[in-house]
Enzyme design. Structure first.
Site, PDB file in Angstrom:
ATOM      1  CB  SER A 262      -1.022  -0.107   1.226  1.00  0.00           C
ATOM      2  OG  SER A 262      -0.082   0.207   2.351  1.00  0.00           O
ATOM      3  CE  LYS A 263      -1.831   5.942  -3.421  1.00  0.00           C
ATOM      4  NZ  LYS A 263      -3.004   6.441  -3.746  1.00  0.00           N
ATOM      5  NE  ARG A 264      -1.776   6.590   5.105  1.00  0.00           N
ATOM      6  CZ  ARG A 264      -1.066   7.991   4.449  1.00  0.00           C
ATOM      7  NH1 ARG A 264       0.102   8.118   4.415  1.00  0.00           N
ATOM      8  NH2 ARG A 264      -1.596   8.754   3.956  1.00  0.00           N
ATOM      9  CG  ASP A 265       2.674  -1.148   2.603  1.00  0.00           C
ATOM     10  OD1 ASP A 265       2.748  -1.329   4.008  1.00  0.00           O
ATOM     11  OD2 ASP A 265       2.524  -1.974   1.653  1.00  0.00           O
TER      12      ASP A 265
END
Ligand code: GLU
Length: 463
Positions: A262-265
Protein backbone atom coordinates in the site's frame (compact mmCIF):
# COMPACT_ATOMS: atom_id res chain seq x y z
CA UNK A 1 -1.99 -14.44 -31.50
CA UNK A 2 -4.69 -13.04 -33.78
CA UNK A 3 -3.94 -10.92 -36.85
CA UNK A 4 -5.31 -7.86 -35.17
CA UNK A 5 -3.01 -4.88 -34.64
CA UNK A 6 -1.82 -4.80 -31.05
CA UNK A 7 -3.21 -1.77 -29.23
CA UNK A 8 -2.92 -1.59 -25.48
CA UNK A 9 -3.63 1.12 -23.00
CA UNK A 10 -2.62 2.34 -19.59
CA UNK A 11 -5.65 4.03 -18.06
CA UNK A 12 -4.98 5.58 -14.66
CA UNK A 13 -7.45 7.59 -12.65
CA UNK A 14 -5.92 10.91 -11.57
CA UNK A 15 -6.54 10.33 -7.87
CA UNK A 16 -3.03 11.01 -6.58
CA UNK A 17 0.54 9.88 -7.12
CA UNK A 18 1.08 6.91 -9.39
CA UNK A 19 1.68 3.82 -7.26
CA UNK A 20 4.66 1.69 -8.22
CA UNK A 21 2.24 -1.16 -9.04
CA UNK A 22 0.66 1.11 -11.64
CA UNK A 23 4.11 1.80 -13.06
CA UNK A 24 4.64 -1.95 -13.46
CA UNK A 25 1.27 -2.29 -15.23
CA UNK A 26 2.26 0.49 -17.63
CA UNK A 27 5.68 -1.10 -18.14
CA UNK A 28 4.19 -4.48 -19.07
CA UNK A 29 1.82 -2.76 -21.49
CA UNK A 30 4.78 -0.90 -22.97
CA UNK A 31 6.89 -4.06 -23.37
CA UNK A 32 3.98 -5.90 -24.96
CA UNK A 33 3.20 -3.05 -27.37
CA UNK A 34 6.82 -2.61 -28.44
CA UNK A 35 7.41 -6.32 -28.89
CA UNK A 36 4.43 -6.61 -31.22
CA UNK A 37 4.97 -3.35 -33.06
CA UNK A 38 1.73 -2.10 -31.54
CA UNK A 39 0.44 1.13 -30.04
CA UNK A 40 0.45 2.19 -26.42
CA UNK A 41 -2.36 4.52 -25.41
CA UNK A 42 -2.46 6.81 -22.38
CA UNK A 43 -6.06 7.33 -21.26
CA UNK A 44 -7.16 9.31 -18.24
CA UNK A 45 -10.14 7.76 -16.45
CA UNK A 46 -11.56 10.70 -14.53
CA UNK A 47 -15.27 9.98 -14.41
CA UNK A 48 -15.29 9.97 -10.61
CA UNK A 49 -15.04 13.70 -10.01
CA UNK A 50 -15.04 13.26 -6.21
CA UNK A 51 -11.70 11.53 -6.36
CA UNK A 52 -10.01 13.94 -8.75
CA UNK A 53 -6.70 15.32 -7.44
CA UNK A 54 -5.17 18.35 -9.16
CA UNK A 55 -1.66 17.75 -10.46
CA UNK A 56 -2.02 13.96 -10.55
CA UNK A 57 -2.25 13.79 -14.34
CA UNK A 58 0.87 15.92 -14.80
CA UNK A 59 2.67 13.84 -12.19
CA UNK A 60 1.88 10.62 -14.06
CA UNK A 61 3.10 12.06 -17.36
CA UNK A 62 6.32 13.29 -15.77
CA UNK A 63 6.90 9.90 -14.16
CA UNK A 64 6.82 8.10 -17.51
CA UNK A 65 9.04 10.71 -19.08
CA UNK A 66 11.63 10.08 -16.38
CA UNK A 67 11.31 6.32 -16.75
CA UNK A 68 11.59 6.45 -20.54
CA UNK A 69 8.22 4.79 -21.13
CA UNK A 70 6.89 6.47 -24.26
CA UNK A 71 3.28 6.45 -25.33
CA UNK A 72 2.10 6.58 -28.93
CA UNK A 73 -1.18 8.35 -28.30
CA UNK A 74 -3.33 9.70 -25.54
CA UNK A 75 -3.65 12.66 -23.21
CA UNK A 76 -0.78 15.05 -24.02
CA UNK A 77 0.38 12.81 -26.90
CA UNK A 78 -2.50 13.26 -29.37
CA UNK A 79 -3.84 10.62 -31.75
CA UNK A 80 -6.81 9.69 -33.90
CA UNK A 81 -9.00 8.10 -31.25
CA UNK A 82 -9.44 11.03 -28.87
CA UNK A 83 -10.41 12.71 -26.76
CA UNK A 84 -8.43 10.51 -24.38
CA UNK A 85 -9.65 12.11 -21.16
CA UNK A 86 -12.93 10.46 -20.20
CA UNK A 87 -14.48 13.63 -18.77
CA UNK A 88 -14.31 15.01 -22.33
CA UNK A 89 -16.27 12.07 -23.76
CA UNK A 90 -19.63 12.59 -22.03
CA UNK A 91 -21.67 12.73 -25.23
CA UNK A 92 -20.14 9.53 -26.52
CA UNK A 93 -21.12 7.66 -23.34
CA UNK A 94 -24.64 9.10 -23.35
CA UNK A 95 -25.16 7.71 -26.81
CA UNK A 96 -24.08 4.22 -25.74
CA UNK A 97 -26.16 4.30 -22.55
CA UNK A 98 -29.15 4.99 -24.77
CA UNK A 99 -28.24 2.01 -26.98
CA UNK A 100 -28.48 -0.30 -23.96
CA UNK A 101 -31.72 1.30 -22.75
CA UNK A 102 -33.32 0.96 -26.19
CA UNK A 103 -32.37 -2.69 -26.47
CA UNK A 104 -33.71 -3.47 -22.98
CA UNK A 105 -30.24 -4.45 -21.72
CA UNK A 106 -30.30 -1.65 -19.17
CA UNK A 107 -32.97 0.19 -17.19
CA UNK A 108 -33.47 3.42 -15.28
CA UNK A 109 -33.63 3.29 -11.47
CA UNK A 110 -34.92 6.05 -9.18
CA UNK A 111 -34.25 4.47 -5.79
CA UNK A 112 -32.85 7.05 -3.41
CA UNK A 113 -29.95 6.26 -1.05
CA UNK A 114 -32.48 6.17 1.82
CA UNK A 115 -34.68 3.67 -0.03
CA UNK A 116 -31.70 1.47 -0.78
CA UNK A 117 -30.67 1.58 2.86
CA UNK A 118 -34.16 0.58 3.92
CA UNK A 119 -33.96 -2.44 1.60
CA UNK A 120 -30.62 -3.41 3.06
CA UNK A 121 -32.20 -3.38 6.52
CA UNK A 122 -35.12 -5.45 5.30
CA UNK A 123 -33.20 -8.08 3.30
CA UNK A 124 -29.90 -9.39 4.59
CA UNK A 125 -27.17 -9.43 1.91
CA UNK A 126 -29.39 -7.33 -0.31
CA UNK A 127 -28.17 -7.09 -3.87
CA UNK A 128 -29.84 -5.13 -6.67
CA UNK A 129 -30.31 -7.97 -9.17
CA UNK A 130 -32.82 -10.27 -10.84
CA UNK A 131 -34.11 -11.44 -7.46
CA UNK A 132 -34.87 -7.93 -6.16
CA UNK A 133 -35.16 -5.50 -9.07
CA UNK A 134 -38.91 -6.08 -9.50
CA UNK A 135 -39.50 -4.79 -5.97
CA UNK A 136 -37.61 -1.53 -6.59
CA UNK A 137 -38.51 1.85 -8.14
CA UNK A 138 -37.28 1.56 -11.68
CA UNK A 139 -38.37 1.62 -15.30
CA UNK A 140 -39.16 -2.11 -15.11
CA UNK A 141 -41.72 -1.61 -12.35
CA UNK A 142 -43.13 1.89 -13.00
CA UNK A 143 -45.44 2.83 -15.91
CA UNK A 144 -43.64 4.54 -18.79
CA UNK A 145 -45.60 7.78 -18.23
CA UNK A 146 -44.39 7.96 -14.65
CA UNK A 147 -40.79 7.32 -15.66
CA UNK A 148 -40.98 10.09 -18.26
CA UNK A 149 -42.63 12.44 -15.78
CA UNK A 150 -39.96 11.78 -13.13
CA UNK A 151 -37.19 12.48 -15.62
CA UNK A 152 -38.94 15.60 -16.89
CA UNK A 153 -39.26 16.70 -13.26
CA UNK A 154 -35.49 16.53 -12.90
CA UNK A 155 -35.53 13.59 -10.49
CA UNK A 156 -32.12 12.01 -10.23
CA UNK A 157 -31.67 8.50 -11.53
CA UNK A 158 -29.06 5.94 -12.45
CA UNK A 159 -28.93 3.51 -15.35
CA UNK A 160 -28.36 -0.09 -14.30
CA UNK A 161 -27.18 -3.03 -16.36
CA UNK A 162 -29.81 -5.79 -16.48
CA UNK A 163 -27.88 -8.94 -15.79
CA UNK A 164 -29.58 -12.23 -16.65
CA UNK A 165 -29.13 -14.70 -13.77
CA UNK A 166 -27.80 -18.29 -13.79
CA UNK A 167 -25.40 -18.03 -16.64
CA UNK A 168 -21.80 -19.15 -16.45
CA UNK A 169 -19.70 -16.30 -17.79
CA UNK A 170 -16.33 -17.39 -19.15
CA UNK A 171 -13.40 -15.01 -19.16
CA UNK A 172 -10.28 -16.15 -20.90
CA UNK A 173 -7.27 -14.66 -19.17
CA UNK A 174 -3.83 -15.02 -20.76
CA UNK A 175 -2.18 -15.41 -17.35
CA UNK A 176 -4.88 -17.23 -15.41
CA UNK A 177 -6.53 -19.34 -18.08
CA UNK A 178 -10.29 -19.83 -18.04
CA UNK A 179 -12.08 -17.95 -15.24
CA UNK A 180 -15.76 -18.85 -14.82
CA UNK A 181 -18.24 -16.88 -12.74
CA UNK A 182 -21.99 -17.43 -12.47
CA UNK A 183 -23.91 -14.28 -13.40
CA UNK A 184 -26.19 -14.69 -10.36
CA UNK A 185 -23.45 -13.40 -8.08
CA UNK A 186 -23.21 -10.15 -10.04
CA UNK A 187 -25.39 -7.16 -9.19
CA UNK A 188 -27.09 -4.88 -11.71
CA UNK A 189 -24.16 -2.47 -11.89
CA UNK A 190 -24.74 1.23 -12.15
CA UNK A 191 -23.49 2.33 -15.58
CA UNK A 192 -24.49 5.97 -15.58
CA UNK A 193 -25.54 8.68 -13.11
CA UNK A 194 -27.83 11.54 -14.11
CA UNK A 195 -26.46 13.61 -11.20
CA UNK A 196 -23.18 14.38 -12.99
CA UNK A 197 -24.20 13.07 -16.42
CA UNK A 198 -21.20 10.77 -16.36
CA UNK A 199 -20.82 7.05 -16.80
CA UNK A 200 -19.21 4.85 -14.18
CA UNK A 201 -15.84 3.21 -14.75
CA UNK A 202 -17.35 0.01 -16.19
CA UNK A 203 -19.30 1.58 -19.01
CA UNK A 204 -16.65 4.14 -19.92
CA UNK A 205 -13.94 1.48 -19.91
CA UNK A 206 -15.81 -0.85 -22.28
CA UNK A 207 -16.93 1.89 -24.64
CA UNK A 208 -13.44 3.38 -24.82
CA UNK A 209 -11.61 0.09 -25.23
CA UNK A 210 -13.98 -0.73 -28.06
CA UNK A 211 -13.81 2.66 -29.81
CA UNK A 212 -10.04 2.90 -29.33
CA UNK A 213 -9.70 -0.58 -30.82
CA UNK A 214 -7.85 -1.94 -27.83
CA UNK A 215 -6.70 -5.49 -28.56
CA UNK A 216 -5.40 -6.51 -25.11
CA UNK A 217 -6.37 -5.33 -21.66
CA UNK A 218 -3.35 -5.77 -19.39
CA UNK A 219 -4.15 -4.54 -15.90
CA UNK A 220 -3.91 -5.31 -12.20
CA UNK A 221 -5.51 -8.35 -10.59
CA UNK A 222 -7.87 -6.12 -8.61
CA UNK A 223 -9.89 -5.77 -11.84
CA UNK A 224 -10.35 -9.52 -12.37
CA UNK A 225 -13.70 -9.63 -10.48
CA UNK A 226 -15.00 -6.97 -12.92
CA UNK A 227 -13.97 -8.92 -16.01
CA UNK A 228 -17.15 -11.09 -16.25
CA UNK A 229 -19.27 -7.95 -16.09
CA UNK A 230 -17.13 -6.46 -18.84
CA UNK A 231 -17.59 -9.58 -20.98
CA UNK A 232 -21.37 -9.26 -20.52
CA UNK A 233 -21.20 -5.60 -21.52
CA UNK A 234 -19.28 -6.40 -24.71
CA UNK A 235 -21.95 -8.94 -25.55
CA UNK A 236 -24.80 -6.55 -24.75
CA UNK A 237 -23.35 -4.05 -27.23
CA UNK A 238 -22.83 -6.77 -29.84
CA UNK A 239 -19.04 -6.33 -29.67
CA UNK A 240 -18.11 -9.82 -28.48
CA UNK A 241 -16.19 -10.57 -31.70
CA UNK A 242 -13.74 -7.73 -31.17
CA UNK A 243 -13.56 -7.99 -27.40
CA UNK A 244 -9.96 -7.47 -26.20
CA UNK A 245 -8.00 -10.33 -24.71
CA UNK A 246 -7.47 -10.04 -20.97
CA UNK A 247 -4.36 -10.42 -18.83
CA UNK A 248 -4.67 -9.67 -15.12
CA UNK A 249 -1.29 -9.11 -13.53
CA UNK A 250 -0.35 -10.43 -10.10
CA UNK A 251 -0.53 -8.04 -7.16
CA UNK A 252 2.55 -6.42 -5.69
CA UNK A 253 2.71 -7.62 -2.11
CA UNK A 254 4.28 -6.15 1.02
CA UNK A 255 7.87 -7.33 1.56
CA UNK A 256 6.69 -9.97 4.07
CA UNK A 257 4.07 -11.19 1.59
CA UNK A 258 1.20 -10.24 3.90
CA UNK A 259 -1.23 -8.31 1.76
CA UNK A 260 -1.08 -5.79 -1.02
CA UNK A 261 1.71 -3.20 -1.05
CA UNK A 262 0.00 0.00 0.00
CA UNK A 263 0.93 3.64 -0.21
CA UNK A 264 1.45 3.64 3.55
CA UNK A 265 3.96 0.78 3.45
CA UNK A 266 6.56 3.04 1.90
CA UNK A 267 6.54 5.45 4.85
CA UNK A 268 6.29 2.62 7.33
CA UNK A 269 9.16 0.56 5.91
CA UNK A 270 11.31 3.38 4.61
CA UNK A 271 11.29 2.98 0.83
CA UNK A 272 9.53 4.88 -1.93
CA UNK A 273 6.34 3.46 -3.44
CA UNK A 274 6.11 6.26 -5.99
CA UNK A 275 8.33 6.95 -8.99
CA UNK A 276 8.72 10.65 -8.18
CA UNK A 277 8.39 12.61 -4.99
CA UNK A 278 4.75 13.53 -4.46
CA UNK A 279 3.37 16.56 -2.67
CA UNK A 280 -0.22 15.86 -1.84
CA UNK A 281 -2.10 19.09 -2.60
CA UNK A 282 -4.91 18.18 -0.19
CA UNK A 283 -2.96 17.11 2.89
CA UNK A 284 0.39 18.79 2.22
CA UNK A 285 2.01 15.41 2.90
CA UNK A 286 5.23 14.67 1.00
CA UNK A 287 5.99 11.09 -0.11
CA UNK A 288 9.40 10.07 -1.33
CA UNK A 289 10.07 9.05 -4.93
CA UNK A 290 12.65 6.82 -6.61
CA UNK A 291 13.98 9.69 -8.69
CA UNK A 292 14.71 11.94 -5.74
CA UNK A 293 16.10 9.00 -3.77
CA UNK A 294 18.92 8.57 -6.25
CA UNK A 295 17.56 5.69 -8.29
CA UNK A 296 18.37 5.41 -11.93
CA UNK A 297 15.28 4.96 -14.11
CA UNK A 298 16.78 1.89 -15.81
CA UNK A 299 17.27 0.25 -12.40
CA UNK A 300 13.66 0.91 -11.44
CA UNK A 301 12.47 -0.51 -14.77
CA UNK A 302 14.60 -3.65 -14.44
CA UNK A 303 13.54 -4.20 -10.83
CA UNK A 304 9.84 -3.77 -11.63
CA UNK A 305 9.97 -5.95 -14.74
CA UNK A 306 10.95 -8.92 -12.58
CA UNK A 307 8.17 -8.40 -10.05
CA UNK A 308 5.64 -10.84 -11.48
CA UNK A 309 7.49 -11.98 -14.58
CA UNK A 310 10.74 -13.84 -15.31
CA UNK A 311 12.58 -14.58 -18.54
CA UNK A 312 12.68 -18.33 -17.85
CA UNK A 313 16.32 -18.36 -16.80
CA UNK A 314 18.27 -16.65 -14.05
CA UNK A 315 19.19 -13.55 -16.03
CA UNK A 316 18.48 -10.51 -13.91
CA UNK A 317 20.08 -7.49 -15.52
CA UNK A 318 18.15 -6.49 -18.60
CA UNK A 319 17.93 -3.22 -20.47
CA UNK A 320 14.61 -1.90 -21.68
CA UNK A 321 15.42 -3.13 -25.20
CA UNK A 322 16.24 -6.60 -23.92
CA UNK A 323 13.05 -6.64 -21.89
CA UNK A 324 11.08 -5.78 -25.01
CA UNK A 325 12.57 -8.84 -26.72
CA UNK A 326 12.14 -11.22 -23.80
CA UNK A 327 8.84 -10.20 -22.24
CA UNK A 328 6.07 -12.77 -22.41
CA UNK A 329 2.67 -12.49 -20.73
CA UNK A 330 2.56 -16.29 -20.51
CA UNK A 331 5.53 -16.14 -18.17
CA UNK A 332 3.79 -13.82 -15.71
CA UNK A 333 2.98 -15.46 -12.41
CA UNK A 334 -0.50 -15.84 -11.00
CA UNK A 335 0.70 -15.44 -7.43
CA UNK A 336 1.44 -12.02 -6.00
CA UNK A 337 5.02 -10.74 -6.15
CA UNK A 338 6.72 -9.71 -2.91
CA UNK A 339 8.16 -6.22 -3.11
CA UNK A 340 11.76 -6.88 -2.17
CA UNK A 341 13.23 -3.45 -1.71
CA UNK A 342 16.72 -4.81 -0.97
CA UNK A 343 16.66 -6.26 -4.45
CA UNK A 344 15.70 -2.82 -5.77
CA UNK A 345 18.81 -1.38 -4.10
CA UNK A 346 20.91 -4.11 -5.63
CA UNK A 347 19.65 -3.26 -9.12
CA UNK A 348 20.44 0.40 -8.56
CA UNK A 349 23.91 -0.51 -7.37
CA UNK A 350 24.53 -2.58 -10.50
CA UNK A 351 23.36 0.21 -12.78
CA UNK A 352 25.37 2.85 -10.93
CA UNK A 353 28.48 0.71 -11.35
CA UNK A 354 27.94 0.67 -15.10
CA UNK A 355 27.94 4.45 -15.29
CA UNK A 356 30.79 6.89 -15.74
CA UNK A 357 31.51 9.33 -12.94
CA UNK A 358 29.84 12.08 -14.92
CA UNK A 359 26.73 10.07 -15.46
CA UNK A 360 26.50 9.19 -11.80
CA UNK A 361 26.80 12.84 -10.95
CA UNK A 362 23.81 13.45 -13.19
CA UNK A 363 22.67 16.70 -14.76
CA UNK A 364 24.80 18.75 -17.14
CA UNK A 365 27.83 16.56 -16.87
CA UNK A 366 25.90 13.54 -18.01
CA UNK A 367 25.01 15.36 -21.18
CA UNK A 368 21.41 15.94 -20.21
CA UNK A 369 19.97 19.38 -20.00
CA UNK A 370 17.38 18.90 -17.31
CA UNK A 371 19.35 17.02 -14.72
CA UNK A 372 16.29 14.96 -13.87
CA UNK A 373 17.74 11.67 -14.93
CA UNK A 374 18.67 10.49 -11.46
CA UNK A 375 22.19 10.41 -10.11
CA UNK A 376 23.73 11.85 -7.03
CA UNK A 377 23.14 15.46 -7.89
CA UNK A 378 19.49 14.80 -8.20
CA UNK A 379 19.37 12.64 -5.18
CA UNK A 380 21.05 14.81 -2.67
CA UNK A 381 18.47 17.40 -2.01
CA UNK A 382 17.76 18.62 1.48
CA UNK A 383 16.17 17.38 3.62
CA UNK A 384 18.67 14.62 3.19
CA UNK A 385 17.89 11.11 4.17
CA UNK A 386 21.03 10.00 5.90
CA UNK A 387 20.80 6.30 5.11
CA UNK A 388 20.29 7.06 1.55
CA UNK A 389 23.22 9.42 1.48
CA UNK A 390 25.50 6.85 3.06
CA UNK A 391 24.31 4.40 0.47
CA UNK A 392 25.26 6.75 -2.33
CA UNK A 393 28.64 7.58 -0.83
CA UNK A 394 29.36 3.92 -0.44
CA UNK A 395 28.67 3.21 -4.09
CA UNK A 396 30.44 6.32 -5.17
CA UNK A 397 33.53 5.10 -3.33
CA UNK A 398 33.29 1.72 -4.95
CA UNK A 399 32.95 3.34 -8.29
CA UNK A 400 35.74 5.83 -8.13
CA UNK A 401 38.13 4.01 -5.86
CA UNK A 402 38.73 7.36 -4.20
CA UNK A 403 37.27 8.92 -1.21
CA UNK A 404 35.13 11.46 -2.90
CA UNK A 405 33.08 13.59 -0.67
CA UNK A 406 29.58 14.68 -1.45
CA UNK A 407 28.01 18.08 -1.06
CA UNK A 408 24.32 18.76 -0.66
CA UNK A 409 22.98 19.96 -3.99
CA UNK A 410 22.98 23.68 -3.26
CA UNK A 411 26.67 23.59 -2.41
CA UNK A 412 27.97 21.61 -5.35
CA UNK A 413 30.57 23.77 -7.07
CA UNK A 414 29.16 24.48 -10.50
CA UNK A 415 32.03 23.08 -12.50
CA UNK A 416 32.74 20.07 -10.38
CA UNK A 417 31.59 16.73 -11.61
CA UNK A 418 34.17 14.74 -9.69
CA UNK A 419 34.26 16.04 -6.18
CA UNK A 420 31.23 16.14 -4.03
CA UNK A 421 31.61 17.01 -0.47
CA UNK A 422 29.49 16.58 2.58
CA UNK A 423 31.30 17.86 5.64
CA UNK A 424 30.85 15.73 8.70
CA UNK A 425 29.17 18.58 10.52
CA UNK A 426 26.49 18.49 7.83
CA UNK A 427 25.67 14.94 8.80
CA UNK A 428 25.44 15.93 12.39
CA UNK A 429 23.10 18.74 11.61
CA UNK A 430 20.82 16.55 9.56
CA UNK A 431 20.59 13.31 11.38
CA UNK A 432 19.00 12.03 14.53
CA UNK A 433 21.10 10.77 17.42
CA UNK A 434 20.43 7.16 16.58
CA UNK A 435 21.94 7.56 13.14
CA UNK A 436 25.31 8.91 14.22
CA UNK A 437 26.74 5.50 14.91
CA UNK A 438 26.13 4.57 11.27
CA UNK A 439 28.48 7.21 9.94
CA UNK A 440 31.65 5.88 8.37
CA UNK A 441 34.47 7.05 10.61
CA UNK A 442 37.40 8.79 8.99
CA UNK A 443 39.63 5.86 9.84
CA UNK A 444 37.38 3.24 8.33
CA UNK A 445 36.79 5.26 5.20
CA UNK A 446 40.53 5.69 4.77
CA UNK A 447 41.17 1.98 5.10
CA UNK A 448 38.32 1.18 2.77
CA UNK A 449 39.69 3.60 0.28
CA UNK A 450 42.94 1.67 0.01
CA UNK A 451 41.13 -1.59 -0.39
CA UNK A 452 38.77 -0.19 -2.96
CA UNK A 453 41.24 1.68 -5.09
CA UNK A 454 42.50 -1.26 -7.02
CA UNK A 455 39.10 -2.80 -7.68
CA UNK A 456 37.69 0.59 -8.49
CA UNK A 457 40.40 1.37 -10.99
CA UNK A 458 39.95 -1.94 -12.70
CA UNK A 459 36.26 -1.34 -12.97
CA UNK A 460 36.81 2.11 -14.39
CA UNK A 461 39.23 0.82 -16.97
CA UNK A 462 36.77 -1.79 -18.10
CA UNK A 463 34.00 0.78 -18.33
N1 GLU B 1 -8.87 3.46 -14.21
C1 GLU B 1 -8.55 2.13 -13.80
C2 GLU B 1 -7.44 2.24 -12.75
O1 GLU B 1 -7.25 3.27 -12.22
C3 GLU B 1 -8.14 1.32 -14.98
C4 GLU B 1 -8.49 -0.12 -14.89
C5 GLU B 1 -8.33 -0.81 -16.23
O2 GLU B 1 -7.20 -0.83 -16.72
O3 GLU B 1 -9.31 -1.31 -16.77
O4 GLU B 1 -6.75 1.32 -12.43
Amino acid sequence: MSERKVRVRFAPSPTGALHIGGVRTALYNYLFARQHGGDLIFRIEDTDSNRFVPGAEEYIIESFKWLGINFDEGVSFGGNYGPYRQSERRDIYKKYVQVLLDSGKAYIAFDTPAELDAKRQEISNFQYDASTRMSMRNSLTLPKEEVDALIADGKQYVVRFKIEPNEDVHVHDIIRGEVVINSSILDDKVLYKSADELPTYHLANIVDDHLMEVSHVIRGEEWLPSAPLHVLLYRAFGWADTMPEFAHLPLLLKPDGNGKLSKRDGDRLGFPVFPLEWHDPKTGEVSSGYRESGYLPEAVINFLALLGWNPGNDQELMSLDELVKLFDLHRCSKAGAKFDFEKGKWFNHEYILKKSNEEVAGGRHAGTSSGTDGGIRNAVRPPVDIHHLLFLIHYDQQLSGQRRIIFPLEQVPRNSSRFFKIPRHFFYRNMGRGDRGKLPSRGTAGRKQKRNTQAGNQRMEKG
